[in-house]
Design an enzyme around this catalytic site. Sequence first.
Site, PDB file in Angstrom:
ATOM      1  N   THR A 128     -16.165  19.557  -0.615  1.00  0.00           N
ATOM      2  CA  THR A 128     -15.736  20.742  -1.487  1.00  0.00           C
ATOM      3  C   THR A 128     -16.902  21.292  -1.942  1.00  0.00           C
ATOM      4  O   THR A 128     -16.744  22.545  -2.199  1.00  0.00           O
ATOM      5  CB  THR A 128     -14.521  19.934  -2.499  1.00  0.00           C
ATOM      6  OG1 THR A 128     -13.577  19.481  -1.615  1.00  0.00           O
ATOM      7  CG2 THR A 128     -14.144  20.854  -3.335  1.00  0.00           C
TER       8      THR A 128
ATOM      9  N   THR B 172     -16.270  14.317  -1.566  1.00  0.00           N
ATOM     10  CA  THR B 172     -16.196  12.943  -2.567  1.00  0.00           C
ATOM     11  C   THR B 172     -15.435  11.854  -2.088  1.00  0.00           C
ATOM     12  O   THR B 172     -15.493  10.691  -2.437  1.00  0.00           O
ATOM     13  CB  THR B 172     -15.334  13.581  -3.984  1.00  0.00           C
ATOM     14  OG1 THR B 172     -14.373  14.004  -3.461  1.00  0.00           O
ATOM     15  CG2 THR B 172     -16.125  14.409  -4.559  1.00  0.00           C
ATOM     16  N   ASP B 173     -14.514  12.249  -1.007  1.00  0.00           N
ATOM     17  CA  ASP B 173     -13.880  10.958  -0.600  1.00  0.00           C
ATOM     18  C   ASP B 173     -14.469   9.491  -0.218  1.00  0.00           C
ATOM     19  O   ASP B 173     -13.986   8.706  -0.540  1.00  0.00           O
ATOM     20  CB  ASP B 173     -12.916  11.246   0.863  1.00  0.00           C
ATOM     21  CG  ASP B 173     -11.757  12.391   0.519  1.00  0.00           C
ATOM     22  OD1 ASP B 173     -11.879  12.801  -0.807  1.00  0.00           O
ATOM     23  OD2 ASP B 173     -11.322  12.726   1.629  1.00  0.00           O
TER      24      ASP B 173
ATOM     25  N   LYS C  18     -14.328   6.442  -6.219  1.00  0.00           N
ATOM     26  CA  LYS C  18     -13.298   7.694  -6.394  1.00  0.00           C
ATOM     27  C   LYS C  18     -11.997   6.866  -6.979  1.00  0.00           C
ATOM     28  O   LYS C  18     -11.297   6.290  -6.318  1.00  0.00           O
ATOM     29  CB  LYS C  18     -13.105   8.363  -5.159  1.00  0.00           C
ATOM     30  CG  LYS C  18     -12.416   9.741  -5.347  1.00  0.00           C
ATOM     31  CD  LYS C  18     -12.419  10.690  -4.118  1.00  0.00           C
ATOM     32  CE  LYS C  18     -11.599  11.885  -4.508  1.00  0.00           C
ATOM     33  NZ  LYS C  18     -11.410  12.877  -3.543  1.00  0.00           N
TER      34      LYS C  18
HETATM   35  N1  GLU Z   1     -11.843  15.223   1.886  1.00  0.00           N
HETATM   36  C1  GLU Z   1     -13.177  15.926   1.724  1.00  0.00           C
HETATM   37  C2  GLU Z   1     -14.285  15.170   1.684  1.00  0.00           C
HETATM   38  O1  GLU Z   1     -14.292  13.891   1.123  1.00  0.00           O
HETATM   39  C3  GLU Z   1     -12.929  16.904   0.763  1.00  0.00           C
HETATM   40  C4  GLU Z   1     -12.902  16.372  -0.616  1.00  0.00           C
HETATM   41  C5  GLU Z   1     -14.131  16.501  -1.750  1.00  0.00           C
HETATM   42  O2  GLU Z   1     -15.258  16.969  -1.042  1.00  0.00           O
HETATM   43  O3  GLU Z   1     -13.943  16.348  -2.657  1.00  0.00           O
HETATM   44  O4  GLU Z   1     -15.282  15.775   2.191  1.00  0.00           O
END
Ligand code: GLU
Length: 434
Positions: free
Chosen positions: A82, A158-159, A238
């Site tokens: 993201t 972040t995942d 997370k």
């Molecule tokens: N699911 C995606 C990832 O982890 C987008 C979520 C994010 O970046 O926070 O890359």
Amino acid sequence: MAKPGERVKIKTDKEEIEGVLMPEEKEFVVIKLDTGYNMGIDKQRVKAIHTISKKEEKKAEFPKEKQKKDLPTITILHTGGTIASKVDYETGGVIARFEPEEILAMFPELKDIANIKSRLVSNMFSENMRFGHYNILAKEIDKEKKAGVDGVIITHGTDTMHYTSAALSFMLKDLPMPVILAGAQRSSDRGSSDAALNLISAAFFIAANKKFAEVAVCMHENTEDKTCVILPGTKCRKMHSSRRDAFQAINVLPWARVDYDKKQANYLRTGFRKTTAKKKTQIMPMKEDLKVGIIYCCPNMYAEQFKAFSGYAGLVIDGTGLGHAPVSETDKLTKENAKIMKEIQNLIKKGTTVVMTTQTIFGAVDMNVYAPGRQLIDIGVLGNYCDMTPETAYIKLSWLLSNYPKEKAKEMFGQNLVGEISERLEYEKEFIKQ
Ligand code: GLU
């Protein structure tokens, strides 16, 4: 009606503003100015929105910055997620499509903090990452160290950011500089994005720091958009699907707090690995075809679920409570549980290294408290007294089995290698404070 993504002129009661229309947020019309900043205009003030061109064709210009001698050098390695995404105006979804230069242009503050180098390593959502990506990242970090940079920032989805931070913590032996992972919960072209503060705080921390040489994560400390925390790479997770303060330190305090407005970066605890003048890190890579699994314990399990891992090099049991699995036959409804115990025993006999963690996330495994736990220890389940998250345990087990003979890996699993297991006293101290 002008649509997001179109170049527009917005007339308000006082002025005319030109830029690219962004998706609106609550009571605001959001417009991206040519400076890269997003501006929210109260809908009440908007008199008219005229489309100038359907598609934004004007490419931002990225003049080459002059190197400033008094500033440190930081390399940003982009992996996607993201933080490096924007809204796809056709579908309304978020897509990973930013070029590194575009990110730099969006956060001009970075240029006052450090000489920034930036490049794309991958452009993916982090749930798609595999061990091979960790190996690529480790090599890229080493390349940067050899080139003499003072620190590296990795932009990351972040995942699975906490898996990557744990992996790099183990893989980069003798890391002589900080490596900070930063993500975002809201994409960079949203008014409410956390990307800027996370990225700028990571850079500010590296620039302010003269000692810290750990792999860490930099994310919002709370829901106020003011401070970030530097979280330990092997002891964070997370903990929320959408909040900007989703990442928390587990069983320890964060390393530091960064308040960019006040231009302060304060350590909350010490004991981190220190920077050195070394030019190289030794990389202990992940074996890319290694099979390690995680199984989440729950009521009404079947032995076949465990059997699915036969032939795997390792298995993390994400147990309940102090580290329990449904392995006891206590009445006529629990006959399957005895089969589960047999199956775990079979896995171990056939060569799978099996370790226990806890779904409670906070706290340590203690399989000595109840008899079934002691039976698991007896059949060779490892991990007793460890307070690693299931994710860190998964990465550690995989990394150990990638780099050491099985017996050595088993011996090392319960040892604290890079701060992933709290020392007893430190852990109790934290516990008392809460
Ligand atoms: N699911 C995606 C990832 O982890 C987008 C979520 C994010 O970046 O926070 O890359």
